[in-house]
Design an enzyme around this catalytic site. Structure first.
Site, PDB file in Angstrom:
ATOM      1  N   GLU A  80      14.853  49.387  28.247  1.00 51.25           N
ATOM      2  CA  GLU A  80      15.135  50.766  27.829  1.00 51.25           C
ATOM      3  C   GLU A  80      15.660  51.621  28.964  1.00 51.25           C
ATOM      4  OE1 GLU A  80      11.471  51.973  25.990  1.00 51.25           O
ATOM      5  OE2 GLU A  80      11.655  50.308  24.573  1.00 51.25           O
ATOM      6  N   ALA A 133      16.877  51.356  33.539  1.00 49.51           N
ATOM      7  CA  ALA A 133      17.067  50.510  34.733  1.00 49.51           C
ATOM      8  C   ALA A 133      15.703  50.231  35.360  1.00 49.51           C
ATOM      9  CB  ALA A 133      17.989  51.214  35.715  1.00 49.51           C
ATOM     10  N   GLY A 178      24.134  40.950  33.486  1.00 42.39           N
ATOM     11  CA  GLY A 178      24.985  40.564  34.612  1.00 42.39           C
ATOM     12  C   GLY A 178      24.167  40.280  35.859  1.00 42.39           C
ATOM     13  N   ASP A 179      24.853  40.298  37.008  1.00 40.92           N
ATOM     14  CA  ASP A 179      24.165  39.995  38.266  1.00 40.92           C
ATOM     15  C   ASP A 179      23.115  41.058  38.591  1.00 40.92           C
ATOM     16  OD1 ASP A 179      25.764  37.797  38.447  1.00 40.92           O
ATOM     17  OD2 ASP A 179      27.185  38.682  39.855  1.00 40.92           O
TER      18      ASP A 179
HETATM   19  C1  LIG Z   1      45.456  40.641  43.585  1.00 43.77           C
HETATM   20  C2  LIG Z   1      44.297  40.001  42.911  1.00 43.77           C
HETATM   21  C3  LIG Z   1      43.151  39.876  43.826  1.00 43.77           C
HETATM   22  C4  LIG Z   1      41.931  39.378  43.097  1.00 43.77           C
HETATM   23  C5  LIG Z   1      40.791  39.317  44.036  1.00 43.77           C
HETATM   24  C6  LIG Z   1      39.566  38.991  43.300  1.00 43.77           C
HETATM   25  C7  LIG Z   1      38.414  38.935  44.243  1.00 43.77           C
HETATM   26  C8  LIG Z   1      37.187  38.722  43.446  1.00 43.77           C
HETATM   27  C9  LIG Z   1      36.035  38.440  44.334  1.00 43.77           C
HETATM   28  C10 LIG Z   1      34.834  38.395  43.512  1.00 43.77           C
HETATM   29  C11 LIG Z   1      33.614  38.448  44.337  1.00 43.77           C
HETATM   30  C12 LIG Z   1      32.492  38.587  43.428  1.00 43.77           C
HETATM   31  C13 LIG Z   1      31.217  38.804  44.135  1.00 43.77           C
HETATM   32  C14 LIG Z   1      30.241  39.123  43.082  1.00 43.77           C
HETATM   33  C15 LIG Z   1      29.417  40.107  43.154  1.00 43.77           C
HETATM   34  C16 LIG Z   1      28.565  40.449  41.965  1.00 43.77           C
HETATM   35  O1  LIG Z   1      27.246  40.073  42.228  1.00 43.77           O
HETATM   36  C17 LIG Z   1      28.694  41.939  41.734  1.00 43.77           C
HETATM   37  C18 LIG Z   1      27.823  42.366  40.565  1.00 43.77           C
HETATM   38  O2  LIG Z   1      28.101  41.623  39.402  1.00 43.77           O
HETATM   39  P1  LIG Z   1      27.860  42.247  37.934  1.00 43.77           P
HETATM   40  O3  LIG Z   1      29.025  43.109  37.647  1.00 43.77           O
HETATM   41  O4  LIG Z   1      27.774  41.070  36.997  1.00 43.77           O
HETATM   42  O5  LIG Z   1      26.582  43.001  37.984  1.00 43.77           O
HETATM   43  N1  LIG Z   1      30.089  42.228  41.391  1.00 43.77           N
HETATM   44  C19 LIG Z   1      30.876  42.977  42.152  1.00 43.77           C
HETATM   45  O6  LIG Z   1      30.482  43.531  43.140  1.00 43.77           O
HETATM   46  C20 LIG Z   1      32.296  43.118  41.676  1.00 43.77           C
HETATM   47  C21 LIG Z   1      33.264  42.890  42.761  1.00 43.77           C
HETATM   48  C22 LIG Z   1      34.619  42.830  42.117  1.00 43.77           C
HETATM   49  C23 LIG Z   1      35.665  43.110  43.064  1.00 43.77           C
HETATM   50  C24 LIG Z   1      36.988  43.068  42.391  1.00 43.77           C
HETATM   51  C25 LIG Z   1      38.048  43.341  43.378  1.00 43.77           C
HETATM   52  C26 LIG Z   1      39.389  43.362  42.753  1.00 43.77           C
HETATM   53  C27 LIG Z   1      40.390  43.522  43.859  1.00 43.77           C
HETATM   54  C28 LIG Z   1      41.759  43.789  43.395  1.00 43.77           C
HETATM   55  C29 LIG Z   1      42.625  44.102  44.611  1.00 43.77           C
HETATM   56  C30 LIG Z   1      44.010  44.094  44.205  1.00 43.77           C
HETATM   57  C31 LIG Z   1      44.940  44.561  45.278  1.00 43.77           C
HETATM   58  C32 LIG Z   1      46.291  44.717  44.695  1.00 43.77           C
HETATM   59  C33 LIG Z   1      47.157  45.627  45.500  1.00 43.77           C
HETATM   60  C34 LIG Z   1      48.401  45.995  44.818  1.00 43.77           C
HETATM   61  N1  LIG Z   2      18.322  49.669  29.325  1.00 42.14           N
HETATM   62  C1  LIG Z   2      19.007  49.976  30.439  1.00 42.14           C
HETATM   63  N2  LIG Z   2      19.631  51.172  30.555  1.00 42.14           N
HETATM   64  C2  LIG Z   2      20.332  51.489  31.660  1.00 42.14           C
HETATM   65  N3  LIG Z   2      20.484  50.656  32.725  1.00 42.14           N
HETATM   66  C3  LIG Z   2      19.895  49.458  32.642  1.00 42.14           C
HETATM   67  C4  LIG Z   2      19.122  49.053  31.520  1.00 42.14           C
HETATM   68  N4  LIG Z   2      18.654  47.793  31.738  1.00 42.14           N
HETATM   69  C5  LIG Z   2      19.108  47.428  32.955  1.00 42.14           C
HETATM   70  N5  LIG Z   2      19.847  48.404  33.511  1.00 42.14           N
HETATM   71  C6  LIG Z   2      20.603  48.424  34.787  1.00 42.14           C
HETATM   72  O1  LIG Z   2      21.961  48.276  34.426  1.00 42.14           O
HETATM   73  C7  LIG Z   2      22.727  47.986  35.568  1.00 42.14           C
HETATM   74  C8  LIG Z   2      23.886  47.126  35.228  1.00 42.14           C
HETATM   75  O2  LIG Z   2      23.461  45.907  34.726  1.00 42.14           O
HETATM   76  P1  LIG Z   2      24.211  44.560  35.004  1.00 42.14           P
HETATM   77  O3  LIG Z   2      23.431  43.495  34.322  1.00 42.14           O
HETATM   78  O4  LIG Z   2      24.468  44.392  36.440  1.00 42.14           O
HETATM   79  O5  LIG Z   2      25.600  44.778  34.245  1.00 42.14           O
HETATM   80  P2  LIG Z   2      27.070  44.863  34.867  1.00 42.14           P
HETATM   81  O6  LIG Z   2      27.445  43.468  35.162  1.00 42.14           O
HETATM   82  O7  LIG Z   2      27.906  45.459  33.798  1.00 42.14           O
HETATM   83  O8  LIG Z   2      26.993  45.706  36.095  1.00 42.14           O
HETATM   84  C9  LIG Z   2      21.746  47.350  36.526  1.00 42.14           C
HETATM   85  O9  LIG Z   2      21.622  48.213  37.620  1.00 42.14           O
HETATM   86  C10 LIG Z   2      20.429  47.301  35.755  1.00 42.14           C
HETATM   87  O10 LIG Z   2      19.332  47.523  36.611  1.00 42.14           O
END
Ligand SMILES: CCCCCCCCCCCCC/C=C/[C@@H](O)[C@H](COP(=O)(O)O)NC(=O)CCCCCCCCCCCCCCC
Ligand SMILES: Nc1ncnc2c1ncn2[C@@H]1O[C@H](COP(=O)(O)OP(=O)(O)O)[C@@H](O)[C@H]1O
Ligand SMILES: [Ca+2]
Length: 559
Positions: A181, A183, A207-208
């Site tokens: 319900e 975070a 998600g993560d």
């Molecule tokens: C030009 C295309 C470049 C693509 C580059 C992709 C890089 C992706 C690296 C992904 C690293 C992921 C690390 C994961 C971290 C996750 O734990 C964490 C949380 O996950 P949740 O959302 O499920 O809660 N996720 C994140 O922090 C998201 C990171 C995503 C970063 C995306 C970056 C996109 C960059 C695009 C740059 C493009 C430059 C183009 C210039 C014209």
């Molecule tokens: N019921 C809720 N309402 C609002 N935030 C929540 C709820 N349950 C979990 N969260 C929080 O939501 C955030 C995003 O969740 P997450 O699973 O990482 O999704 P996303 O990948 O879209 O970021 C986290 O910080 C988590 O702690």
């Protein structure tokens, strides 16, 4: 494989064709028996010929059940051929549900229905398969499920109800489901309330960030139960006894993707059902001897911290917010001055360009990450000295950074299928070797070093190169052969970064501080200490399997 004694073997009908079906402790196999007319000495004889042959490992059988009233009348002719007659009025067919492998590491639950000549035989088959399934003690029977209805595209509840719950119920797994319900609802419930003795595992739908809540809840609970002080950075943490399953319903889902090979809810549900174990390392993050957070995927300062901070304001965009903020952050091109100190991981495999792949049943993850091969000895000797200074065993890098990334796992995700860690030939490091991989993208070096892999470039070139570095995340190329990117392993169990200094004056064009992106959650502190805790948690996952050569849905394996 050692030949297993046969438990049961019968001729049964499948889609109106006759099969020899055999069960032993390891496999359920069925081979088609084709009748073929053969002329011998002028008379017609009916001979048997074995054609298609299929098998399913017993641990990949999801369930067995008696089939509903079947199409027996259609089969009458066939039974007569086998000189058998089906019993009237009883279910004489049973259905086996099993794991079928598809493209790109996807698993599906498929059914096969065998028709028996009589009710007793059908019962015997159902009983024998059930008995074998009962011997699989690592399968969960009762699970505690937390659903985050807010993450990703806000589909967590629907994903669970439509794709996961039916599979759990087919596998006779009972569940207690909590839709969060707010975070930290799941974290606090696990930490203080949940009666964990009742469950064989915890399932996280989200998600993560949601997974991170579950990890915090379980790790904190375990340490409290064992009297371990999380605030003390030097404490050895006690591993959690209960396994975690991840149903991907978030925006990146990299922990699921990196441990299963895909972000598909049904695949993850099947990994939970078959009851595999995948240990994972966890980083602890401290500031001034105060515990801040744990990290399992990415701990990133600079680029990824800025992307996250910007993207959180655009949650309404769903997962696409990261692309938008990614481009924006890239174009604003901030860099930050700081110092990274780390202990190089010289005593483990998983160096950059290590030739071993981390796959299901990985040898390195199972053998405490100790130096075990001559190849690793070689890596040790070749370890680059880089632009860093040394302080005893510690290496120190000072400079202006575009990004400082510490990846505890590959961080493979649909955006970057090969992940971003420097370890492993395709940058997919081991899932639990006891180290984290430190990748720094420096803007200007404090001191240039002649080693070709770590020579740092000026920032205008860097901008072009940084884009190339990002682009390489999306394909197979080596992200770490660019001149300005430094990759290295950092030793586990010790402090990784001693400090990221806030007090160096930055050049006029740069904001002083970024924030840390800790598994997608913002950490406002700039100065942190990080340590790796080997195999602190376990997932219901198998690790990434080697891909079969064939393309289409293919299990049961054709022998
Ligand atoms: C030009 C295309 C470049 C693509 C580059 C992709 C890089 C992706 C690296 C992904 C690293 C992921 C690390 C994961 C971290 C996750 O734990 C964490 C949380 O996950 P949740 O959302 O499920 O809660 N996720 C994140 O922090 C998201 C990171 C995503 C970063 C995306 C970056 C996109 C960059 C695009 C740059 C493009 C430059 C183009 C210039 C014209
Ligand atoms: N019921 C809720 N309402 C609002 N935030 C929540 C709820 N349950 C979990 N969260 C929080 O939501 C955030 C995003 O969740 P997450 O699973 O990482 O999704 P996303 O990948 O879209 O970021 C986290 O910080 C988590 O702690
Ligand atoms: Ca998140």
């Amino acid at each position: 494989m050692e030949k297993q004694p046969r438990l049961l073997s019968s001729q049964l009908l499948l889609k109106n064709r006759v099969f020899e079906v055999t069960l032993n402790r390891a496999l359920l196999t069925w081979k088609e028996i084709q009748t073929k007319k053969k002329r011998v000495y002028g008379s017609i004889h009916s001979t048997f010929k074995v054609a298609g042959s299929y098998c399913v490992p017993v641990p990949e059988i999801v369930a067995v059940r008696e089939a509903e009233a079947d199409s027996r009348t259609k089969d009458e002719g066939r039974w007569q051929k086998l000189s058998q007659k089906p019993t009237e009025g009883y279910p004489c067919a049973f259905t086996v549900s099993y794991v079928e492998r598809g493209r790109q590491h996807r698993w599906r639950c498929s059914d096969v229905t065998f028709h028996c000549s009589d009710w007793t035989l059908c019962q015997q088959w159902v009983q024998s398969i059930r008995e074998q399934l009962l011997l699989l003690t690592s399968r969960p029977k009762h699970l505690l499920v937390y659903i985050n209805p807010y993450g990703g595209k806000q589909q967590g509840k629907l994903i669970y109800e439509e794709k996961v719950a039916p599979l759990f119920s087919r596998a006779s797994i009972s569940t207690d489901v909590i839709v969060t319900e707010y975070a930290n609802h799941a974290r606090d419930h696990l930490k203080m309330e949940a009666d964990l003795k009742k469950y064989d595992g915890v399932v996280c739908v989200g998600g993560d960030g949601m997974f991170s809540e579950i990890v915090h809840g379980l790790v904190s609970r375990t340490q409290a139960d064992c009297g371990v002080d999380q605030n003390c950075a030097e404490e050895k943490l006690v591993p959690c006894g209960i396994r975690i399953g991840i149903i991907p319903a978030g925006s990146t889902d990299c922990i699921c993707y990196a441990t299963v090979g895909t972000n598909d809810p049904a695949t993850s549900a099947l990994h939970v059902i078959v009851g595999d174990h995948q240990p994972l390392d966890v980083c602890s993050v401290h500031h001034n001897n105060t515990f801040l957070r744990y990290s399992v995927s990415l701990l990133g300062y600079g680029f990824y911290g800025d992307v996250l901070a910007d993207s959180e304001r655009k949650r309404w965009m769903g997962p696409a917010r990261y692309n938008f903020s990614g481009v924006k952050t890239f174009l604003t091109h901030h860099h930050y001055e700081g110092t990274v100190s780390f202990l190089p991981a010289t005593d483990i495999l998983g160096n950059p360009r290590d030739k071993t792949k981390c796959r299901a049943g990985c040898y390195i993850c199972q053998h405490n990450g100790k130096l075990l091969s001559e190849e690793a000895q070689l890596h040790k000797m070749e370890e680059p000295v880089s632009c860093s200074e040394t302080e005893g065993d510690w290496r120190v890098i000072r400079g202006k950074f575009l990004a400082i990334n510490a990846a505890t796992m590959s961080c493979a995700c649909p955006r970057s299928p090969k992940g971003l860690s420097a370890c492993g030939p395709h940058h997919r490091p081991h899932l639990a070797p006891g180290s984290t991989s430190c990748v720094t993208s420096c803007a200007t070096p404090a001191r240039p070093h002649p080693h070709p892999q770590v020579l740092l470039q000026l920032s205008i070139l860097l901008k072009i190169n940084f884009l190339r570095h990002l682009l390489r995340h999306t394909n197979k190329d080596d992200q770490f052969d660019l001149a300005f990117v430094e990759g290295g392993g950092a030793r586990g169990g010790k402090r990784l970064f001693r400090q990221i200094c806030r007090d160096h004056p930055a050049c006029g064009c740069t904001p002083v501080n970024s924030s840390w992106n800790c598994d997608g959650e913002i950490l406002p502190h700039a100065t942190i200490e990080v340590g790796v805790h080997r195999q602190l948690i376990r997932l219901f996952a198998r690790g990434i399997e080697d891909q079969p050569l064939f393309e289409d849905f293919c299990t049961p394996s054709v022998i």
